[in-house]
Design a protein around this motif. Sequence first.
Motif, PDB file in Angstrom:
ATOM      1  N   GLU A   1       0.800  -1.228   0.000  1.00  0.00           N
ATOM      2  CA  GLU A   1       0.000   0.000   0.000  1.00  0.00           C
ATOM      3  C   GLU A   1       0.834   1.280   0.000  1.00  0.00           C
ATOM      4  OE1 GLU A   1      -3.228   0.271  -0.706  1.00  0.00           O
ATOM      5  OE2 GLU A   1      -3.096  -1.888  -0.996  1.00  0.00           O
ATOM      6  N   PRO A   2       1.901   1.387   0.783  1.00  0.00           N
ATOM      7  CA  PRO A   2       2.704   2.626   0.709  1.00  0.00           C
ATOM      8  C   PRO A   2       3.316   2.849  -0.671  1.00  0.00           C
ATOM      9  CG  PRO A   2       3.246   1.394   2.696  1.00  0.00           C
ATOM     10  CD  PRO A   2       2.374   0.513   1.861  1.00  0.00           C
ATOM     11  N   VAL A   3       3.712   1.776  -1.326  1.00  0.00           N
ATOM     12  CA  VAL A   3       4.278   1.890  -2.673  1.00  0.00           C
ATOM     13  C   VAL A   3       3.234   2.414  -3.638  1.00  0.00           C
ATOM     14  CG1 VAL A   3       5.221   0.569  -4.618  1.00  0.00           C
ATOM     15  CG2 VAL A   3       5.989   0.073  -2.282  1.00  0.00           C
ATOM     16  N   LEU A   4       2.044   1.820  -3.608  1.00  0.00           N
ATOM     17  CA  LEU A   4       0.967   2.271  -4.493  1.00  0.00           C
ATOM     18  C   LEU A   4       0.574   3.705  -4.179  1.00  0.00           C
ATOM     19  CD1 LEU A   4      -1.290  -0.910  -4.568  1.00  0.00           C
ATOM     20  CD2 LEU A   4       0.232  -0.078  -6.373  1.00  0.00           C
ATOM     21  N   LYS A   5       0.516   4.052  -2.900  1.00  0.00           N
ATOM     22  CA  LYS A   5       0.144   5.414  -2.492  1.00  0.00           C
ATOM     23  C   LYS A   5       1.120   6.435  -3.076  1.00  0.00           C
ATOM     24  CE  LYS A   5      -0.554   8.166   1.701  1.00  0.00           C
ATOM     25  NZ  LYS A   5       0.576   9.091   1.716  1.00  0.00           N
ATOM     26  N   ASN A   6       2.422   6.171  -2.979  1.00  0.00           N
ATOM     27  CA  ASN A   6       3.419   7.100  -3.519  1.00  0.00           C
ATOM     28  C   ASN A   6       3.316   7.230  -5.032  1.00  0.00           C
ATOM     29  OD1 ASN A   6       4.476   7.684  -1.010  1.00  0.00           O
ATOM     30  ND2 ASN A   6       6.090   6.164  -1.148  1.00  0.00           N
ATOM     31  N   LEU A   7       3.109   6.127  -5.715  1.00  0.00           N
ATOM     32  CA  LEU A   7       2.967   6.170  -7.174  1.00  0.00           C
ATOM     33  C   LEU A   7       1.736   6.968  -7.583  1.00  0.00           C
ATOM     34  CD1 LEU A   7       3.915   2.479  -7.967  1.00  0.00           C
ATOM     35  CD2 LEU A   7       5.193   4.493  -8.712  1.00  0.00           C
ATOM     36  N   VAL A   8       0.628   6.729  -6.912  1.00  0.00           N
ATOM     37  CA  VAL A   8      -0.617   7.439  -7.229  1.00  0.00           C
ATOM     38  C   VAL A   8      -0.471   8.930  -6.927  1.00  0.00           C
ATOM     39  CG1 VAL A   8      -3.049   7.692  -6.583  1.00  0.00           C
ATOM     40  CG2 VAL A   8      -2.102   5.415  -7.031  1.00  0.00           C
ATOM     41  N   GLU A   9       0.183   9.286  -5.827  1.00  0.00           N
ATOM     42  CA  GLU A   9       0.388  10.700  -5.502  1.00  0.00           C
ATOM     43  C   GLU A   9       1.232  11.394  -6.566  1.00  0.00           C
ATOM     44  OE1 GLU A   9       2.034  10.907  -1.564  1.00  0.00           O
ATOM     45  OE2 GLU A   9       0.114  10.445  -0.625  1.00  0.00           O
ATOM     46  N   CYS A  10       2.266  10.730  -7.036  1.00  0.00           N
ATOM     47  CA  CYS A  10       3.105  11.303  -8.088  1.00  0.00           C
ATOM     48  C   CYS A  10       2.293  11.490  -9.376  1.00  0.00           C
ATOM     49  CB  CYS A  10       4.314  10.404  -8.339  1.00  0.00           C
ATOM     50  SG  CYS A  10       5.443  11.014  -9.592  1.00  0.00           S
ATOM     51  N   LYS A  11       1.545  10.466  -9.731  1.00  0.00           N
ATOM     52  CA  LYS A  11       0.706  10.530 -10.947  1.00  0.00           C
ATOM     53  C   LYS A  11      -0.310  11.663 -10.838  1.00  0.00           C
ATOM     54  CE  LYS A  11      -2.737   7.975 -13.483  1.00  0.00           C
ATOM     55  NZ  LYS A  11      -3.676   6.858 -13.455  1.00  0.00           N
ATOM     56  N   THR A  12      -0.948  11.791  -9.689  1.00  0.00           N
ATOM     57  CA  THR A  12      -1.956  12.828  -9.470  1.00  0.00           C
ATOM     58  C   THR A  12      -1.333  14.220  -9.582  1.00  0.00           C
ATOM     59  OG1 THR A  12      -3.241  11.334  -8.063  1.00  0.00           O
ATOM     60  CG2 THR A  12      -3.674  13.698  -7.839  1.00  0.00           C
TER      61      THR A  12
END
Length: 87
Positions: free
Chosen positions: A69-80
């Motif tokens: 989850e932390p990995v996905l959260k960071n990727l999604v935040e960057c994409k956003t």
Amino acid sequence: MQEQITQLHLEILALCFAVKAKGHDAFYSYSPHVDWVTVNVYVDGWSNEKEYNKLDYLWTRIEDGEDVEPVLKNLVECKTYLEGLMG
């Protein structure tokens, strides 16, 4: 799960190219030996006289039993963030 992570990387990389059309520079650097990505974003373009506006370190190696989850959260935040630069 690795497919989802890879897909997010591809989307982030595509956005790095896309934001250039809006006058921004986003640098995507991948270090495959450690599955580490650095994304530096310069709003309104790069200049050696200014600091980056956003810097993300995206660690994407998932070991057995590790929380993804932390990995996905960071990727999604960057994409956003990059999507927000598209206006």
